[in-house]
Design an enzyme around this catalytic site. Structure first.
Site, PDB file in Angstrom:
ATOM      1  N   GLU A  60      45.851  48.171   1.060  1.00  0.00           N
ATOM      2  CA  GLU A  60      45.619  46.985   1.639  1.00  0.00           C
ATOM      3  C   GLU A  60      44.024  46.866   1.268  1.00  0.00           C
ATOM      4  O   GLU A  60      43.149  47.793   1.360  1.00  0.00           O
ATOM      5  CB  GLU A  60      45.623  46.960   2.987  1.00  0.00           C
ATOM      6  CG  GLU A  60      45.288  45.917   3.790  1.00  0.00           C
ATOM      7  CD  GLU A  60      45.635  45.799   5.252  1.00  0.00           C
ATOM      8  OE1 GLU A  60      46.238  46.635   5.942  1.00  0.00           O
ATOM      9  OE2 GLU A  60      44.988  44.643   5.810  1.00  0.00           O
ATOM     10  N   ARG A 295      51.089  62.864   4.286  1.00  0.00           N
ATOM     11  CA  ARG A 295      49.890  62.553   3.766  1.00  0.00           C
ATOM     12  C   ARG A 295      48.996  63.567   3.639  1.00  0.00           C
ATOM     13  O   ARG A 295      49.227  64.661   4.246  1.00  0.00           O
ATOM     14  CB  ARG A 295      49.451  61.320   4.632  1.00  0.00           C
ATOM     15  CG  ARG A 295      49.108  61.901   6.041  1.00  0.00           C
ATOM     16  CD  ARG A 295      48.367  60.980   6.995  1.00  0.00           C
ATOM     17  NE  ARG A 295      48.693  59.457   6.810  1.00  0.00           N
ATOM     18  CZ  ARG A 295      48.034  58.892   6.395  1.00  0.00           C
ATOM     19  NH1 ARG A 295      46.952  58.634   6.371  1.00  0.00           N
ATOM     20  NH2 ARG A 295      48.810  57.375   6.400  1.00  0.00           N
ATOM     21  N   LYS A 305      40.742  54.900   7.865  1.00  0.00           N
ATOM     22  CA  LYS A 305      39.658  54.122   7.635  1.00  0.00           C
ATOM     23  C   LYS A 305      38.807  53.475   8.778  1.00  0.00           C
ATOM     24  O   LYS A 305      37.671  53.337   8.477  1.00  0.00           O
ATOM     25  CB  LYS A 305      40.558  52.913   7.249  1.00  0.00           C
ATOM     26  CG  LYS A 305      40.753  52.594   5.618  1.00  0.00           C
ATOM     27  CD  LYS A 305      41.452  51.180   5.371  1.00  0.00           C
ATOM     28  CE  LYS A 305      42.183  51.407   3.871  1.00  0.00           C
ATOM     29  NZ  LYS A 305      43.048  50.444   3.890  1.00  0.00           N
TER      30      LYS A 305
HETATM   31  P1  ATP Z   1      45.576  51.632   7.056  1.00  0.00           P
HETATM   32  O1  ATP Z   1      45.209  52.217   7.923  1.00  0.00           O
HETATM   33  O2  ATP Z   1      44.672  50.283   6.496  1.00  0.00           O
HETATM   34  O3  ATP Z   1      46.906  51.160   6.787  1.00  0.00           O
HETATM   35  P2  ATP Z   1      45.828  53.237   4.607  1.00  0.00           P
HETATM   36  O4  ATP Z   1      45.091  54.674   4.833  1.00  0.00           O
HETATM   37  O5  ATP Z   1      47.129  53.458   5.055  1.00  0.00           O
HETATM   38  O6  ATP Z   1      44.981  52.581   5.898  1.00  0.00           O
HETATM   39  P3  ATP Z   1      46.460  51.727   2.745  1.00  0.00           P
HETATM   40  O7  ATP Z   1      45.523  50.998   1.882  1.00  0.00           O
HETATM   41  O8  ATP Z   1      47.513  51.144   3.223  1.00  0.00           O
HETATM   42  O9  ATP Z   1      45.570  52.605   3.585  1.00  0.00           O
HETATM   43  O10 ATP Z   1      47.192  52.858   1.561  1.00  0.00           O
HETATM   44  C1  ATP Z   1      47.484  52.662   0.370  1.00  0.00           C
HETATM   45  C2  ATP Z   1      48.334  53.813  -0.013  1.00  0.00           C
HETATM   46  O11 ATP Z   1      47.630  55.109   0.254  1.00  0.00           O
HETATM   47  C3  ATP Z   1      49.651  54.006   0.851  1.00  0.00           C
HETATM   48  O12 ATP Z   1      50.744  53.915  -0.056  1.00  0.00           O
HETATM   49  C4  ATP Z   1      49.229  55.031   1.591  1.00  0.00           C
HETATM   50  O13 ATP Z   1      50.602  55.689   2.192  1.00  0.00           O
HETATM   51  C5  ATP Z   1      48.643  55.815   0.736  1.00  0.00           C
HETATM   52  N1  ATP Z   1      47.726  56.847   1.750  1.00  0.00           N
HETATM   53  C6  ATP Z   1      46.969  56.403   2.715  1.00  0.00           C
HETATM   54  N2  ATP Z   1      46.298  57.411   3.108  1.00  0.00           N
HETATM   55  C7  ATP Z   1      46.592  58.579   2.675  1.00  0.00           C
HETATM   56  C8  ATP Z   1      46.611  59.961   2.860  1.00  0.00           C
HETATM   57  N3  ATP Z   1      45.811  60.609   3.902  1.00  0.00           N
HETATM   58  N4  ATP Z   1      47.369  60.742   1.849  1.00  0.00           N
HETATM   59  C9  ATP Z   1      48.193  60.121   0.986  1.00  0.00           C
HETATM   60  N5  ATP Z   1      48.554  58.988   0.780  1.00  0.00           N
HETATM   61  C10 ATP Z   1      47.777  58.194   1.614  1.00  0.00           C
END
Ligand code: ATP
Ligand code: MG
Length: 599
Positions: A60, A295, A305
Site C-alpha cells: 500500500e 512475516r 508502519k
Molecule cells: P500496513 O500496516 O499498512 O498493512 P504492511 O507492513 O502490511 O503495512 P503493505 O504495504 O500492506 O504493508 O505490505 C506489502 C507487502 O509486504 C504485503 O504483502 C505484506 O504481507 C508484506 N510485508 C509487510 N510486512 C512484512 C514483514 N514484516 N515480513 C514479510 N512481509 C511483509
C-alpha cells in the site's frame, strides 16, 4: 510441459513445493493472457499465458518500505525468477486518505534497488488496484443483483456490536433484508455522492453465524469523499482491502498469492469472492491460490508502519532515510547492500510459524557481501600523532597496499608516507597490559604496508594525556623490499600520513534500539501489554567524528563503499557528500561486537 526446475542454489521451502506440484499437474498451464489484466471475457481467445507462474508484490503506498518488505520482495520476485514467471509490482491503493505519489516513487526505487524489475514479455507489469475501480464497482453491483450484497445503514458502532465474537454468532443487521432493487438504488446514490462519509456501507451477504468472523457479512465498499492520488475526484466510494485484493490477483492472472500469516483467516473470504465471480463468468479459472508465510520479525528494530511514521514525524530520526531506520531508503544510505538483503532473505527462508530473527543475522549477511565487494582503505578514527624522529625532514615516499587482500587483480594503491603520521589512540599504551603487542616504549611494530618502527616515548599534556608518540624507523624494513623479512614483530598497526590525510566527517551508526524487543514488557513477555517503544531507543545510536582517511578516499563517489581496515564497512553518503569531500557512514563493524550501551 517445460517448467524451469527450481535453481538448485536456492533452498527449497513449502511454497516452492506447492509451486512444483502445480507445475507438475499443469494446473495453470491453460490460462490465457491478453497482455493486460482483465476479466474472463478479456482473456478469452488470447494466447496462452507465457508466464509459468505469476506472483505479485502488493504494497500500500502509504509509507516507505522496510526490512520486512524486503523479505516479501525477495520471495515473490525470487519465485518468479526461478520458475520462469513474472512478479507484478502492484500498488494496493484503495485508501485515498493515506496514500501518496511520493510513496509510490520511493517504493519503485527501493524494489529496483534491491535488484528486481517487472518488465517481461514486452510490458511493464506495474499495476494499481485503482486501475480496477470500474471493474470492482461493476462486480459490486453484480453481487447486489445476485442478492449477495446489501447496503447497511447501521452506524460503525452498531455494526461492531452486532458482529459477535469468537464465542457468539453475529446478529443480522436490520437492513439485511433489503431487496436487490433497493440496494442497487442506494449503492448508486452512494457512488453519486448523495451521502456523507459513514452513512452506509456495502456488505457481502455471507453468514452472520460463521465461526470465521471475516465471513460475517464483511464490508466491501465505503463512502469516502476524498481525492485519490491517481483517480482524483472520480470516486467517493472506495473498495476495501479483502474485496480488492483477491479480485486484483485474479484479474492479473496471479497464480500464487503469497502473503503474511495474519491473512490466513481471510483466505475463506478470498476464495468465496473469487469463486462467486468465476461462477458468474467474470473471472478466468483456475483462480489464484493464497499462500501464507511468517512475516519477518527482527530484533532491535520496529517494523510497524505506525511506529516508523511516529519515529519520523516526532523527529526521533532525521527522516525516512535516516541511516538508522529499518527502511530500505535508510539501509541504502547506511551502506547495506541489495545483495546482502537477498542473501539474508535466502538464509532466513520462509516458514509457516512466526519467529524472531536476530539482527546480527542481517549484519552478518551485509558483512559477507561487503567483504567481497568493498575495496580496502585506511582510516584512523581516534587519532594520535606519531612522530618518527629519525625520518629525514621534509622527505616523503610511497607505500603500496592491495585494494583487496584476496583479489590481486584489483591492483595496488599508493599511500604517501612521511615523518608524521596519525595512528589509532588505542594502538599505544605507555604502560602495556599483559599480552599487548602494539606500541609501547621499547617495543617494535610494523606500520602496515610500511616500515618497522621502535617506540621511544611519548609527549603528554598537563593532565597527563598522551599528545604524541615518538619512534624511530628502520629504513631497510619497508614492506615489499628484501630487508623487510629481517624484522619479526608481533604488532601490526595502521596509519595515515598527517600531511596527506583527508579529514572526513564519519558517522558511527549503531542500533537504534538498545533492547531486542522495543516496547515489550520488561519481563520479556512479547504478547503482554506494550510499553512505549520510544523508551527503548539507544541514546548512542550515532556518533559523529572527524577521522583521518588515506588521501585516495577523498575521491570517493557517493555510494562507494569501502572496508576501513580493522574498523568495518563504510559508505560515502549519497546525500551529504560534496565532490572531493565525501562524508562516510559506518554500515557495519568488522565483527559482531555489539553490546548494549552502558547506563
Ligand atoms: P500496513 O500496516 O499498512 O498493512 P504492511 O507492513 O502490511 O503495512 P503493505 O504495504 O500492506 O504493508 O505490505 C506489502 C507487502 O509486504 C504485503 O504483502 C505484506 O504481507 C508484506 N510485508 C509487510 N510486512 C512484512 C514483514 N514484516 N515480513 C514479510 N512481509 C511483509
Ligand atoms: Mg498490509
Amino acid at each position: 510441459m517445460s517448467a524451469a526446475p527450481p535453481d538448485a542454489s536456492h533452498p527449497t521451502n513449502f511454497i516452492r513445493h506447492w509451486i512444483d506440484d502445480d507445475l507438475a499437474s499443469g494446473k495453470y498451464a491453460g490460462r490465457k493472457w491478453s497482455g493486460r489484466p482483465g476479466t474472463a471475457a478479456s482473456h478469452a481467445g488470447a494466447p496462452t499465458d507465457p508466464a509459468k507462474i505469476r506472483t505479485r508484490f502488493p504494497p500500500e503506498p502509504n509509507g516507505y518500505l522496510h526490512f520486512g518488505h524486503a523479505k516479501s520482495i525477495c520471495l515473490n520476485f525470487g519465485l518468479a525468477r526461478d520458475y520462469d514467471g513474472v512478479c507484478h509490482m502492484r500498488f494496493d491503493d484503495t485508501n485515498p486518505v493515506k496514500e501518496d505519489q511520493e510513496y509510490v516513487d520511493s517504493i519503485i526505487d527501493s524494489v529496483k534497488w534491491l535488484g528486481f524489475d517487472w518488465h517481461a514479455y514486452g510490458t511493464e507489469h506495474q499495476y494499481y488496484a485503482s486501475d480496477y475501480f470500474d471493474l470492482l464497482y461493476g462486480f459490486a453491483e453484480l453481487f447486489v443483483e445476485k442478492g449477495l450484497a446489501y447496503v447497511d445503514s447501521q452506524s460503525a458502532e452498531e455494526m461492531r456490536a452486532s458482529r459477535g465474537s469468537l464465542k457468539e454468532p453475529g446478529k443480522a443487521s436490520p437492513y439485511r433484508g433489503r431487496t436487490p432493487g433497493e440496494n442497487l438504488a442506494l449503492l448508486r446514490d452512494m457512488r453519486d455522492g448523495k451521502y456523507p462519509d459513514g452513512a452506509h456501507v456495502l456488505r457481502l451477504k455471507i453468514d452472520m453465524a460463521s465461526p470465521n468472523i471475516n465471513m460475517r457479512d464483511p464490508a466491501i465498499y465505503r463512502i469516502r469523499h476524498a481525492d485519490h492520488h491517481r483517480t482524483g475526484g472520480k470516486w467517493c466510494v472506495y473498495p476495501l482491502y479483502d474485496y480488492t485484493h483477491c479480485i486484483s490477483d485474479a484479474l492479473e492472472n496471479i497464480t500464487h498469492s503469497v502473503c503474511t500469516l495474519e491473512f490466513e483467516d481471510h483466505r475463506p473470504l478470498y476464495d468465496w469472492v473469487l469463486a462467486k465471480l468465476a461462477e458468474f463468468g467474470q473471472l478466468q479459472v483456475p483462480l489464484p491460490q493464497q499462500i501464507e508465510f511468517a512475516r519477518l520479525s527482527l530484533t532491535y528494530v520496529v517494523l510497524s508502519k505506525r511506529k516508523l511514521i511516529q519515529l519520523v514525524t516526532e523527529k526521533h530520526v532525521s527522516g525516512w532515510d535516516d541511516p538508522r531506520m529499518p527502511t530500505l531508503v535508510g539501509a541504502r544510505r547506511r551502506g547495506y547492500t541489495p545483495a546482502g538483503f537477498r542473501l539474508f532473505a535466502e538464509r532466513i527462508g520462509v516458514a509457516k510459524a512466526d519467529s524472531w530473527i536476530d539482527y546480527s543475522t542481517l549484519e552478518e549477511c551485509m558483512r559477507e557481501d561487503l567483504n567481497e565487494t568493498a575495496p580496502r582503505r585506511v582510516a584512523v578514527l581516534d587519532p594520535l600523532k606519531l612522530i618518527i624522529d629519525n625520518y629525514p625532514a621534509g622527505q616523503e615516499e610511497e607505500c603500496h597496499a592491495p585494494n583487496h587482500p584476496q583479489k590481486p587483480d584489483w591492483g595496488m594503491r599508493v599511500n604517501p608516507f612521511s615523518g608524521e603520521l596519525w595512528i589509532e589512540r588505542e594502538d599505544f599504551m605507555e604502560t602495556p597490559t599483559k599480552g599487548y603487542f602494539r606500541l609501547f616504549p621499547g617495543n617494535k611494530v610494523r606500520l602496515r604496508y610500511g616500515f618497522v618502527i621502535e617506540c621511544t616515548g611519548c609527549d603528554k599534556d598537563a593532565d597527563g594525556k598522551v599528545t604524541a608518540v615518538h619512534c624511530n624507523y628502520f629504513a631497510d624494513s619497508k614492506s615489499g623490499t628484501d630487508g623487510s623479512n629481517n624484522y619479526k614483530v608481533k604488532g601490526n598497526i595502521h596509519w595515515v600520513s598527517a600531511k596527506h590525510a583527508y579529514a572526513a566527517e564519519v558517522r558511527m551508526y549503531d542500533r537504534l534500539f538498545k533492547v531486542p524487543h522495543p516496547g515489550a514488557r520488561r519481563d520479556g513477555d512479547l504478547e503482554g501489554v506494550e510499553r512505549d517503544f520510544l523508551e527503548d531507543m539507544n541514546p548512542d545510536s550515532v556518533k559523529v567524528i572527524t577521522a583521518y582517511v588515506e588521501p585516495l578516499a577523498r575521491n570517493a563517489k557517493p555510494e562507494e563503499t569501502f572496508q576501513f581496515e580493522r574498523h568495518g564497512y563504510f559508505i560515502a553518503d549519497r546525500i551529504d557528500s560534496q565532490p572531493g569531500a565525501p562524508k562516510f557512514n559506518r554500515a557495519v563493524s568488522l565483527k559482531d561486537s555489539w553490546a548494549p550501551p552502558k547506563k
